[in-house]
Design a protein around this motif. Structure first.
Motif, PDB file in Angstrom:
ATOM      1  N   PRO A  65       0.844  -1.204   0.000  1.00  0.00           N
ATOM      2  CA  PRO A  65       0.000   0.000   0.000  1.00  0.00           C
ATOM      3  C   PRO A  65       0.876   1.250   0.000  1.00  0.00           C
ATOM      4  CG  PRO A  65      -0.669  -1.550   1.728  1.00  0.00           C
ATOM      5  CD  PRO A  65       0.659  -2.020   1.213  1.00  0.00           C
ATOM      6  N   GLY A  66       0.375   2.333  -0.570  1.00  0.00           N
ATOM      7  CA  GLY A  66       1.086   3.599  -0.449  1.00  0.00           C
ATOM      8  C   GLY A  66       1.276   3.951   1.019  1.00  0.00           C
ATOM      9  N   PHE A  67       2.426   4.517   1.351  1.00  0.00           N
ATOM     10  CA  PHE A  67       2.685   4.893   2.743  1.00  0.00           C
ATOM     11  C   PHE A  67       1.725   5.998   3.187  1.00  0.00           C
ATOM     12  CE2 PHE A  67       7.127   3.611   1.440  1.00  0.00           C
ATOM     13  CZ  PHE A  67       7.096   2.398   2.118  1.00  0.00           C
ATOM     14  N   VAL A  68       1.350   5.945   4.458  1.00  0.00           N
ATOM     15  CA  VAL A  68       0.503   6.966   5.072  1.00  0.00           C
ATOM     16  C   VAL A  68       1.348   7.681   6.119  1.00  0.00           C
ATOM     17  CG1 VAL A  68      -1.636   7.444   6.314  1.00  0.00           C
ATOM     18  CG2 VAL A  68      -1.537   5.549   4.661  1.00  0.00           C
ATOM     19  N   ASP A  69       1.841   8.862   5.772  1.00  0.00           N
ATOM     20  CA  ASP A  69       2.699   9.633   6.671  1.00  0.00           C
ATOM     21  C   ASP A  69       1.805  10.554   7.497  1.00  0.00           C
ATOM     22  OD1 ASP A  69       4.644  11.045   7.965  1.00  0.00           O
ATOM     23  OD2 ASP A  69       5.820  11.503   6.188  1.00  0.00           O
ATOM     24  N   SER A  70       1.557  10.153   8.724  1.00  0.00           N
ATOM     25  CA  SER A  70       0.549  10.825   9.548  1.00  0.00           C
ATOM     26  C   SER A  70       1.112  11.927  10.439  1.00  0.00           C
ATOM     27  CB  SER A  70      -0.186   9.795  10.419  1.00  0.00           C
ATOM     28  OG  SER A  70       0.719   9.138  11.294  1.00  0.00           O
ATOM     29  N   THR A 130       1.622   8.263  -0.333  1.00  0.00           N
ATOM     30  CA  THR A 130       0.435   8.664  -1.086  1.00  0.00           C
ATOM     31  C   THR A 130      -0.605   9.381  -0.239  1.00  0.00           C
ATOM     32  OG1 THR A 130      -0.426   6.419  -0.769  1.00  0.00           O
ATOM     33  CG2 THR A 130       0.684   6.880  -2.864  1.00  0.00           C
ATOM     34  N   THR A 131      -0.446   9.345   1.081  1.00  0.00           N
ATOM     35  CA  THR A 131      -1.322  10.092   1.992  1.00  0.00           C
ATOM     36  C   THR A 131      -0.441  10.759   3.038  1.00  0.00           C
ATOM     37  OG1 THR A 131      -3.110   8.467   1.734  1.00  0.00           O
ATOM     38  CG2 THR A 131      -3.242   9.948   3.628  1.00  0.00           C
ATOM     39  N   PHE A 132      -0.687  12.023   3.308  1.00  0.00           N
ATOM     40  CA  PHE A 132       0.130  12.684   4.317  1.00  0.00           C
ATOM     41  C   PHE A 132      -0.698  13.675   5.107  1.00  0.00           C
ATOM     42  CE2 PHE A 132       0.105  15.823   1.049  1.00  0.00           C
ATOM     43  CZ  PHE A 132       0.268  17.040   1.687  1.00  0.00           C
ATOM     44  N   GLU A 133      -0.282  13.846   6.339  1.00  0.00           N
ATOM     45  CA  GLU A 133      -0.781  14.892   7.230  1.00  0.00           C
ATOM     46  C   GLU A 133       0.308  15.946   7.328  1.00  0.00           C
ATOM     47  OE1 GLU A 133      -0.635  16.727  11.352  1.00  0.00           O
ATOM     48  OE2 GLU A 133       0.828  15.596  10.187  1.00  0.00           O
ATOM     49  N   LYS A 154      -4.777  23.109   0.445  1.00  0.00           N
ATOM     50  CA  LYS A 154      -4.844  22.982  -1.018  1.00  0.00           C
ATOM     51  C   LYS A 154      -4.252  21.663  -1.486  1.00  0.00           C
ATOM     52  CE  LYS A 154      -3.498  26.712  -3.273  1.00  0.00           C
ATOM     53  NZ  LYS A 154      -2.694  27.921  -3.596  1.00  0.00           N
ATOM     54  N   HIS A 155      -3.514  20.982  -0.582  1.00  0.00           N
ATOM     55  CA  HIS A 155      -2.769  19.786  -0.989  1.00  0.00           C
ATOM     56  C   HIS A 155      -3.140  18.524  -0.218  1.00  0.00           C
ATOM     57  CE1 HIS A 155      -0.091  22.152  -3.574  1.00  0.00           C
ATOM     58  NE2 HIS A 155      -0.226  23.088  -2.648  1.00  0.00           N
ATOM     59  N   THR A 156      -3.854  18.651   0.880  1.00  0.00           N
ATOM     60  CA  THR A 156      -4.260  17.477   1.651  1.00  0.00           C
ATOM     61  C   THR A 156      -5.483  17.808   2.497  1.00  0.00           C
ATOM     62  OG1 THR A 156      -3.548  15.806   3.264  1.00  0.00           O
ATOM     63  CG2 THR A 156      -2.721  18.046   3.586  1.00  0.00           C
ATOM     64  N   ASP A 157      -6.278  16.767   2.791  1.00  0.00           N
ATOM     65  CA  ASP A 157      -7.398  16.925   3.717  1.00  0.00           C
ATOM     66  C   ASP A 157      -6.937  16.790   5.164  1.00  0.00           C
ATOM     67  OD1 ASP A 157      -9.210  17.176   1.609  1.00  0.00           O
ATOM     68  OD2 ASP A 157      -9.557  15.012   1.510  1.00  0.00           O
ATOM     69  N   GLU A 158      -5.738  16.261   5.362  1.00  0.00           N
ATOM     70  CA  GLU A 158      -5.247  15.974   6.720  1.00  0.00           C
ATOM     71  C   GLU A 158      -4.377  17.137   7.198  1.00  0.00           C
ATOM     72  OE1 GLU A 158      -6.605  13.671   8.202  1.00  0.00           O
ATOM     73  OE2 GLU A 158      -7.339  12.366   6.594  1.00  0.00           O
ATOM     74  N   VAL A 159      -5.046  18.194   7.613  1.00  0.00           N
ATOM     75  CA  VAL A 159      -4.381  19.437   8.018  1.00  0.00           C
ATOM     76  C   VAL A 159      -4.558  19.630   9.523  1.00  0.00           C
ATOM     77  CG1 VAL A 159      -4.296  21.926   7.707  1.00  0.00           C
ATOM     78  CG2 VAL A 159      -4.790  20.446   5.753  1.00  0.00           C
ATOM     79  N   THR A 160      -3.474  19.970  10.187  1.00  0.00           N
ATOM     80  CA  THR A 160      -3.477  20.094  11.648  1.00  0.00           C
ATOM     81  C   THR A 160      -3.067  21.490  12.079  1.00  0.00           C
ATOM     82  OG1 THR A 160      -2.917  17.753  11.897  1.00  0.00           O
ATOM     83  CG2 THR A 160      -2.517  19.178  13.792  1.00  0.00           C
ATOM     84  N   PHE A 161      -3.875  22.081  12.952  1.00  0.00           N
ATOM     85  CA  PHE A 161      -3.568  23.378  13.550  1.00  0.00           C
ATOM     86  C   PHE A 161      -2.643  23.150  14.745  1.00  0.00           C
ATOM     87  CE2 PHE A 161      -5.354  26.553  16.807  1.00  0.00           C
ATOM     88  CZ  PHE A 161      -4.382  27.496  16.524  1.00  0.00           C
ATOM     89  N   LEU A 162      -1.412  23.666  14.645  1.00  0.00           N
ATOM     90  CA  LEU A 162      -0.417  23.533  15.706  1.00  0.00           C
ATOM     91  C   LEU A 162       0.084  24.906  16.142  1.00  0.00           C
ATOM     92  CD1 LEU A 162       1.356  21.640  17.483  1.00  0.00           C
ATOM     93  CD2 LEU A 162       2.966  21.498  15.570  1.00  0.00           C
ATOM     94  N   GLY A 163      -0.857  25.790  16.434  1.00  0.00           N
ATOM     95  CA  GLY A 163      -0.459  27.079  16.992  1.00  0.00           C
ATOM     96  C   GLY A 163       0.292  26.910  18.296  1.00  0.00           C
TER      97      GLY A 163
END
Length: 390
Positions: A65-70, A130-133, A154-163
């Motif tokens: 499977p494509g790697f999932v970099d979380s 193939t998937t990244f956060e 614009k490039h992924t649905d897995e976006v994290t707010f790290l203020g």
């Protein structure tokens, strides 16, 4: 829509125990896969493969499977070469080095930040991701945190707010006021562009009470928690992650027995980031201890300019096998299905009917070569959403 039959796969990692050898990898020898547009339609032995509109010969290569970099930090400017050089010459890693990247990121244009992001995404894709956060965290003010998230989204649905990466240099004398900003005006501006909220719960960053306040405020805005926990020292991060049902507690280097038990009896994934230990010469996380306790483990790159400047999941797999007590099978599962679990996704990280058609073909007959031949660019081809992209 066109169906594609990929045949002559020497060994296929499906991550479906109902397939093939019945192990967690669901390994099928002499395998075939049918792709139907963006999805996997069928997997099994080549001898039982159905017909398709087009065929493709994998030529005896292994497929995974494509790697999932979380876990990554890819919206930034500049680098920290001098800091790395000093660290390799004997200086200890400290969270405060983040301030260098904050200054460079604030000074960069949107175009420069996006160009940098896409450069590292393309680099990661060529290595099978193939998937990244990815996270914000190098703006540390409302304007720069929100623009980082807009660019990432614009490039992924897995976006994290790290203020809450560290206390902003602008609030060095008043950390409480910075927590108020993160949980108030900054969160209001950033929440529409993110799925997750994260906090660096560590000495030199945020304590347990501050982290709880930040993550709880994010949950109230519809963001789900994840947390940088127990990287540099023992602390409350892991148990806070479990308490708040965080999808992932990331780093998990310094763990008590209670921390391990909490992870093993929860749905919170322990995400291990061996690139950080490699780059900082820090103590390795004990993956064996977590796995033997029954915790779900993910492997990710932590790609960032300060403590883990690698986009290579295969490199992290090799480190995990060599230095963290994982078997090659466990490491490949953790870098694919484990990463998906850390993002609470079931459509990626596996090659099963209905999953997204993400695969990497290796210039090797087995996935074990990723650990067996460290540093060798074994990812030969990458298919994402049913299209060959690298």
């Amino acid at each position: 829509m066109t169906t594609t039959l990929i045949t002559n796969i020497a060994s296929l990692v499906t991550n479906d125990p109902a397939q093939g050898d019945g192990t967690p990898l669901g390994l099928i020898q002499d395998a075939a896969v049918v792709l139907d547009d963006e999805r996997v339609a069928w997997v099994g032995p080549t001898s039982k493969a159905p017909s398709a509109d087009e065929s493709y010969d994998a030529a005896g290569r292994a497929a995974i499977p494509g790697f999932v970099d979380s876990h990554s930090h890819l919206v930034f400017a500049g680098d920290r070469t001098q800091e790395f050089n000093a660290r390799m010459s004997g200086r200890a890693y400290e969270a405060g080095g983040i301030r260098t990247t904050v200054a460079a990121t604030r000074a960069a244009t949107d175009a420069a930040l996006e160009a940098n992001l896409t450069h590292y995404l393309e680099e990661a894709l060529r290595q099978g991701t193939t998937t990244f956060e990815t996270k914000s965290g190098y703006g540390l003010n409302t304007e720069d945190e929100s623009r980082a998230l807009r660019i990432a989204a614009k490039h992924t649905d897995e976006v994290t707010f790290l203020g809450a990466h560290i206390v902003s240099p602008d609030y060095a004398e008043d950390p409480a006021a910075y927590v108020d900003l993160v949980t108030g005006e900054m969160l209001d501006a950033c929440a529409p562009h993110a799925r997750w909220i994260d906090v660096f719960c560590e000495k030199g960053a945020f304590d347990g009470d501050q982290a709880r306040a930040i993550l709880t405020a994010g949950k109230a805005k519809g963001l789900h928690p994840r947390i940088h926990a127990n990287q540099l020292s023992y602390g409350p991060g892991v148990r806070l992650a479990v308490e708040l049902d965080a999808a992932s507690a990331d780093h998990c280097t310094h763990l008590t027995d209670a921390d391990v038990d909490a992870l093993a009896n929860s749905s919170t994934v322990a995400t291990l980031l061996p690139g950080a230990e490699f780059s900082t010469r820090a103590e390795w996380p004990d993956a064996r201890r977590l796995l033997d306790a029954g915790a779900t483990v993910a492997l990710s790159t932590d790609c960032n300019p300060g403590s883990s400047f690698t986009s290579s999941v295969p490199f992290c797999i090799a480190l995990a096998v060599r230095d963290m007590g994982m078997t090659p099978d466990e490491a490949i599962w953790s870098a694919t299905a484990g990463g998906a679990a850390a993002l609470r996704r079931t459509d990626v990280g596996r090659v099963t009917a209905g999953a997204r058609a993400d695969l990497a073909l290796l210039n090797a007959p087995s996935h074990v070569h990723l650990a067996y031949r460290p540093g060798v660019p074994l990812v030969d081809e990458v298919w994402r959403k049913g299209v060959r992209v690298a």
